[in-house]
Design a protein around this motif. Structure first.
Motif, mmCIF file in Angstrom:
data_model
loop_
_atom_site.group_PDB
_atom_site.id
_atom_site.type_symbol
_atom_site.label_atom_id
_atom_site.label_comp_id
_atom_site.label_asym_id
_atom_site.label_seq_id
_atom_site.Cartn_x
_atom_site.Cartn_y
_atom_site.Cartn_z
ATOM 1 N N MET A 19 1.147 -1.339 -0.101
ATOM 2 C CA MET A 19 -0.030 0.311 0.175
ATOM 3 C C MET A 19 0.943 1.101 0.335
ATOM 4 O O MET A 19 1.391 1.635 0.215
ATOM 5 N N PHE A 20 0.320 2.453 -0.449
ATOM 6 C CA PHE A 20 1.247 4.071 -0.881
ATOM 7 C C PHE A 20 0.784 4.180 0.377
ATOM 8 O O PHE A 20 -0.299 4.409 1.287
ATOM 9 N N THR A 21 2.452 4.622 1.004
ATOM 10 C CA THR A 21 1.729 4.968 2.688
ATOM 11 C C THR A 21 1.721 6.956 1.778
ATOM 12 O O THR A 21 3.330 7.469 1.018
ATOM 13 N N VAL A 22 1.740 7.562 2.791
ATOM 14 C CA VAL A 22 1.971 8.800 2.510
ATOM 15 C C VAL A 22 2.909 9.656 3.587
ATOM 16 O O VAL A 22 1.775 9.780 4.770
ATOM 17 N N SER A 23 3.359 11.026 2.957
ATOM 18 C CA SER A 23 4.215 11.976 4.207
ATOM 19 C C SER A 23 3.706 12.408 4.175
ATOM 20 O O SER A 23 3.466 13.026 2.631
ATOM 21 N N ASN A 24 3.985 13.667 5.488
ATOM 22 C CA ASN A 24 3.608 14.639 5.779
ATOM 23 C C ASN A 24 4.307 15.826 5.269
ATOM 24 O O ASN A 24 3.861 16.741 5.519
ATOM 25 N N ASP A 25 4.849 15.721 5.085
ATOM 26 C CA ASP A 25 6.390 16.296 4.428
ATOM 27 C C ASP A 25 6.189 16.961 2.807
ATOM 28 O O ASP A 25 6.246 15.629 1.514
ATOM 29 N N ASN A 44 7.870 18.341 0.944
ATOM 30 C CA ASN A 44 8.585 18.929 0.090
ATOM 31 C C ASN A 44 9.040 17.462 -0.826
ATOM 32 O O ASN A 44 10.271 17.671 -1.496
ATOM 33 N N ILE A 45 8.591 16.117 -0.203
ATOM 34 C CA ILE A 45 8.475 15.341 -0.500
ATOM 35 C C ILE A 45 8.234 14.866 -2.281
ATOM 36 O O ILE A 45 6.531 15.323 -1.836
ATOM 37 N N LEU A 46 8.810 14.077 -3.257
ATOM 38 C CA LEU A 46 8.605 14.380 -4.509
ATOM 39 C C LEU A 46 8.285 12.741 -5.051
ATOM 40 O O LEU A 46 9.373 12.222 -4.680
ATOM 41 N N ARG A 47 6.731 12.548 -5.821
ATOM 42 C CA ARG A 47 6.342 11.412 -6.233
ATOM 43 C C ARG A 47 7.387 10.750 -7.001
ATOM 44 O O ARG A 47 6.716 11.502 -8.628
ATOM 45 N N SER A 48 7.257 9.461 -7.378
ATOM 46 C CA SER A 48 7.781 9.268 -8.860
ATOM 47 C C SER A 48 5.789 8.765 -9.658
ATOM 48 O O SER A 48 4.925 9.088 -9.059
ATOM 49 N N ARG A 49 5.706 8.532 -11.143
ATOM 50 C CA ARG A 49 4.802 8.924 -11.206
ATOM 51 C C ARG A 49 4.294 7.253 -11.180
ATOM 52 O O ARG A 49 3.112 7.171 -11.109
ATOM 53 N N SER A 85 -0.006 4.983 -8.558
ATOM 54 C CA SER A 85 -0.324 3.382 -8.210
ATOM 55 C C SER A 85 -1.635 4.391 -6.554
ATOM 56 O O SER A 85 -2.693 3.538 -6.544
ATOM 57 N N LEU A 86 -1.714 5.349 -6.690
ATOM 58 C CA LEU A 86 -2.713 6.016 -5.959
ATOM 59 C C LEU A 86 -3.907 5.468 -6.412
ATOM 60 O O LEU A 86 -5.410 5.712 -5.689
ATOM 61 N N PHE A 87 -4.235 5.659 -7.706
ATOM 62 C CA PHE A 87 -5.338 6.075 -8.941
ATOM 63 C C PHE A 87 -5.694 3.910 -9.201
ATOM 64 O O PHE A 87 -6.806 3.997 -9.767
ATOM 65 N N LEU A 103 -8.993 8.825 -2.544
ATOM 66 C CA LEU A 103 -7.496 9.734 -1.988
ATOM 67 C C LEU A 103 -7.947 10.613 -1.649
ATOM 68 O O LEU A 103 -9.153 11.676 -0.916
ATOM 69 N N SER A 104 -6.961 10.903 -0.423
ATOM 70 C CA SER A 104 -7.440 12.121 0.947
ATOM 71 C C SER A 104 -6.783 13.236 0.011
ATOM 72 O O SER A 104 -5.709 13.296 -1.201
ATOM 73 N N GLU A 105 -6.469 14.487 1.133
ATOM 74 C CA GLU A 105 -6.226 14.952 0.722
ATOM 75 C C GLU A 105 -4.652 15.716 0.122
ATOM 76 O O GLU A 105 -4.009 16.361 -0.068
ATOM 77 N N ASP A 106 -4.053 14.579 1.626
ATOM 78 C CA ASP A 106 -2.523 14.351 1.085
ATOM 79 C C ASP A 106 -1.730 13.984 -0.066
ATOM 80 O O ASP A 106 -0.828 14.248 -0.663
ATOM 81 N N HIS A 107 -3.043 13.144 -0.345
ATOM 82 C CA HIS A 107 -2.450 12.413 -1.591
ATOM 83 C C HIS A 107 -2.425 13.271 -3.054
ATOM 84 O O HIS A 107 -1.830 13.842 -4.168
ATOM 85 N N PHE A 108 -3.398 14.506 -2.729
ATOM 86 C CA PHE A 108 -3.840 15.633 -3.930
ATOM 87 C C PHE A 108 -2.705 16.398 -3.874
ATOM 88 O O PHE A 108 -1.804 16.421 -4.632
ATOM 89 N N LYS A 109 -1.661 16.460 -2.165
ATOM 90 C CA LYS A 109 -0.614 17.153 -2.173
ATOM 91 C C LYS A 109 0.651 17.124 -2.427
ATOM 92 O O LYS A 109 1.749 17.433 -3.454
ATOM 93 N N ASP A 110 0.990 15.370 -2.635
ATOM 94 C CA ASP A 110 1.985 15.288 -3.216
ATOM 95 C C ASP A 110 1.583 14.872 -4.859
ATOM 96 O O ASP A 110 2.897 15.204 -5.050
#
Length: 162
Positions: free
Chosen positions: A1-7, A9-14, A19-21, A27-34
């Protein structure tokens, strides 16, 4: 499962973002922030796409020109003309060309080190060969000495002389 950081500034790969979709996930607000943080924003990142003659550029603007990314360095804005194209004046700094120069220098240094190492290896082979020859001669000399001492001692014991 995908874990989301609260930071933020962390960039996620494509791959991570895709994998989120999957599997009708919520999806949460943090997912959209990432997702937003991981994407290029032309305004925030000052990326203007292809360099265009006649366009006004400011310090920090980034353009793509002749296969490289260029960053505007001039303190004042310019209205780009052909003689002010990236690479033709000192208003632009190549973000790739400097890296290419560093890579070329590293390749040159690596080639020189490789040659020096090959020469060092060859010298060590020669020295090892000489060392083995000296050890062989030393062993032969010691063997002759021990045989001579043994024969001399045996001769003295057999003949009874001092």
């Amino acid at each position: 499962m995908f874990t989301v950081s609260n930071d933020a500034n962390i960039l996620r790969s494509r791959k991570e973002l895709k994998s989120l979709f999957k599997n009708k996930s919520r999806l949460s607000e943090d997912h959209f922030k990432d997702l937003i943080t991981s994407m290029l924003n032309k305004h925030d990142d000052q990326f203007h796409g292809l360099w265009q003659e006649g366009r006004t550029y400011h310090k920090g603007d980034v353009v793509y020109y002749q296969g490289a990314l260029w960053e505007m360095q001039a303190e004042t804005e310019i209205c780009a003309h052909e003689d002010e194209a990236p690479g033709k004046g000192n208003q632009w700094k190549s973000l790739v060309k400097e890296l290419e120069k560093k890579v070329n220098q590293l390749q040159h240094d690596l080639t020189e080190l490789s040659k020096a190492f090959a020469e060092y290896q060859e010298q060590m082979k020669i020295r090892l060969h000489q060392f083995l020859r000296y050890i062989t001669l030393l062993t032969l000399g010691l063997a002759i000495t021990f045989v001579w001492l043994f024969i001399g001692s045996t001769h003295h014991i057999v003949t009874g002389t001092n």
